[in-house]
Write an enzyme that holds these catalytic residues in place. Structure first.
Site, short mmCIF file in Angstrom:
data_model
loop_
_atom_site.label_atom_id
_atom_site.label_comp_id
_atom_site.label_asym_id
_atom_site.label_seq_id
_atom_site.Cartn_x
_atom_site.Cartn_y
_atom_site.Cartn_z
N THR A 1 0.84 -1.19 0.00
CA THR A 1 0.00 0.00 0.00
C THR A 1 0.87 1.25 0.00
O THR A 1 2.00 1.24 0.50
CB THR A 1 -0.90 0.04 1.26
OG1 THR A 1 -0.06 0.09 2.43
CG2 THR A 1 -1.78 -1.19 1.33
N GLY A 2 0.33 2.31 -0.56
CA GLY A 2 0.98 3.61 -0.50
C GLY A 2 2.45 3.58 -0.90
O GLY A 2 2.83 3.02 -1.93
N ARG A 3 3.28 4.20 -0.06
CA ARG A 3 4.71 4.31 -0.35
C ARG A 3 5.39 2.94 -0.43
O ARG A 3 6.38 2.77 -1.14
CB ARG A 3 5.39 5.16 0.73
CG ARG A 3 5.09 6.64 0.66
CD ARG A 3 5.57 7.35 1.91
NE ARG A 3 7.00 7.19 2.12
CZ ARG A 3 7.92 8.05 1.69
NH1 ARG A 3 7.56 9.12 1.03
NH2 ARG A 3 9.21 7.85 1.95
N ASN B 1 9.22 -4.83 1.67
CA ASN B 1 10.55 -4.19 1.66
C ASN B 1 11.65 -5.23 1.82
O ASN B 1 12.57 -5.08 2.63
CB ASN B 1 10.64 -3.13 2.77
CG ASN B 1 10.47 -3.72 4.16
OD1 ASN B 1 9.96 -4.82 4.33
ND2 ASN B 1 10.88 -2.97 5.17
N ALA C 1 17.10 -10.96 12.87
CA ALA C 1 18.53 -10.68 12.66
C ALA C 1 19.11 -9.79 13.76
O ALA C 1 20.27 -9.94 14.15
CB ALA C 1 18.73 -10.02 11.29
N TRP C 2 18.30 -8.87 14.27
CA TRP C 2 18.80 -7.93 15.27
C TRP C 2 19.01 -8.59 16.63
O TRP C 2 19.85 -8.15 17.42
CB TRP C 2 17.81 -6.77 15.44
CG TRP C 2 18.01 -5.69 14.42
CD1 TRP C 2 17.41 -5.62 13.20
CD2 TRP C 2 18.86 -4.55 14.51
NE1 TRP C 2 17.83 -4.50 12.51
CE2 TRP C 2 18.72 -3.83 13.31
CE3 TRP C 2 19.72 -4.07 15.49
CZ2 TRP C 2 19.41 -2.64 13.05
CZ3 TRP C 2 20.40 -2.90 15.24
CH2 TRP C 2 20.25 -2.19 14.03
N TRP C 3 18.26 -9.65 16.91
CA TRP C 3 18.24 -10.18 18.27
C TRP C 3 18.79 -11.58 18.41
O TRP C 3 18.98 -12.06 19.53
CB TRP C 3 16.81 -10.14 18.82
CG TRP C 3 16.30 -8.74 18.95
CD1 TRP C 3 15.43 -8.09 18.14
CD2 TRP C 3 16.68 -7.80 19.96
NE1 TRP C 3 15.22 -6.81 18.56
CE2 TRP C 3 15.98 -6.60 19.69
CE3 TRP C 3 17.52 -7.85 21.07
CZ2 TRP C 3 16.11 -5.46 20.49
CZ3 TRP C 3 17.64 -6.72 21.87
CH2 TRP C 3 16.95 -5.55 21.57
N GLU D 1 4.60 -7.62 16.50
CA GLU D 1 5.72 -8.55 16.65
C GLU D 1 5.74 -9.21 18.02
O GLU D 1 6.10 -10.38 18.16
CB GLU D 1 7.04 -7.82 16.38
CG GLU D 1 8.21 -8.74 16.16
CD GLU D 1 9.37 -8.02 15.50
OE1 GLU D 1 9.51 -8.12 14.27
OE2 GLU D 1 10.12 -7.32 16.21
#
Length: 300
Positions: A77-79, A167, A188-190, A255
């Site tokens: 949607t949108g951007r 994305n 990936a961050w945690w 999340e």
């Protein structure tokens, strides 16, 4: 007695899941031998899929005989549609379940936002209208609409389904090694952080609460997979949790609700951070091959 299409699909899924369990235990020794540097099996005996922990030839020989159809759903949607959708589909057509029938389900709020989509062999695209708007909560809109389409037709069209954020760009094969009844993506961050610091919901009044001192892994909300009915079960519990939180004056994140669901309903397969890497992070030695990565936001 002749089965209707839904009964036939359900029977096929039961056989697939039974054989998948047998296949997993046949490959268990392979998992332990090949990647001693990472966790390859959870406490509840679910495989954690890293590059080097699976025999692609064996998997292709098995799944190639199963006449599978795999779905990939994305809300654009949108951007998000303007920035990412074309690259998402282009890269998915090259790397997502190549050699298998794939249906791309693209949920859009405006048809004019659709880029030029050219699916590859065995791939089809279904463009689905978004019903209603929850503009203030992207994930709520995403899951509500996905549930409607799973009930309406997706459950009769595919054997396995993935839902992802647009994305993402696929960089290497995202193949049948990822298939399972209930598939969770490690964040990936945690993944490489101390488990005591994982950002679970800790407020006791929230439906997403995981009590202090408890928790297994922290899962990435941008990717979820499994059979259509398992994903539908998650969505129902997520929506119920959201409503309970609102009644209590709370507002936890999508999340964190996802992590609570997988804390209670253990996933049958976990994907390593290689399957949803973040390009702002430098890959550690354990990440051999990035399969899909988050795109950096483009400037207009």
């Amino acid at each position: 007695m002749t089965r209707n299409p839904r009964e036939t699909m359900n029977y096929k899924r039961r056989v697939l899941l039974l054989i998948s369990c047998v296949l997993y235990f046949m490959l268990l020794e392979y998992h332990f031998r090949k990647r001693p540097d990472v966790v390859t099996t959870t406490d509840w005996l679910a495989p954690v899929i890293w590059e080097g922990t699976f025999n692609r030839q064996v998997l292709e020989e098995y799944y190639g005989r199963q006449n599978l159809t795999i779905g990939l759903a994305v809300l654009a949607t949108g951007r998000i549609a303007d920035q990412y959708l074309e690259l998402f589909i282009q890269s998915a057509s090259k790397h997502f379940m190549t050699g298998y029938r794939v249906i791309f389900y693209i949920m859009v709020d405006a048809f004019y936002r659709l880029p030029n989509l050219e699916p590859g062999p065995l791939q089809t695209v279904q463009v689905l209208n978004i019903r209603g708007h929850d503009a203030d909560d992207f994930h709520l809109m995403r899951m509500k609409n996905l549930a409607v389409h799973i009930v309406g037709h997706i459950q009769d069209e595919v054997d396995f389904l993935f839902s992802m954020m647009a994305n993402r760009v696929f960089q290497n094969d995202f193949g049948v090694e990822t298939l399972g009844t209930s598939v969770a993506q490690l964040h990936a961050w945690w993944y490489f952080k101390n488990t005591e610091n994982l950002p679970y919901e800790r407020r006791p009044g929230s439906a997403a609460c995981i009590p202090l001192g408890q928790g297994d892994f922290y899962y990435d909300g941008t990717v979820i997979g499994g059979t259509p009915l398992e994903i539908l079960n998650f969505i129902k519990e997520y929506l119920d949790g959201i409503m309970r939180d609102k009644e209590n004056g709370l507002n936890s994140t999508y999340e964190r609700h996802l992590n609570k669901y997988f804390f209670i309903h253990k996933p049958t397969k976990l994907l390593s951070p290689e399957y949803s890497w973040d390009t702002v992070l430098w890959p550690p030695a354990q990440v051999w091959l990035v399969k899909a990565a988050r795109c950096l936001e483009r400037a207009f």
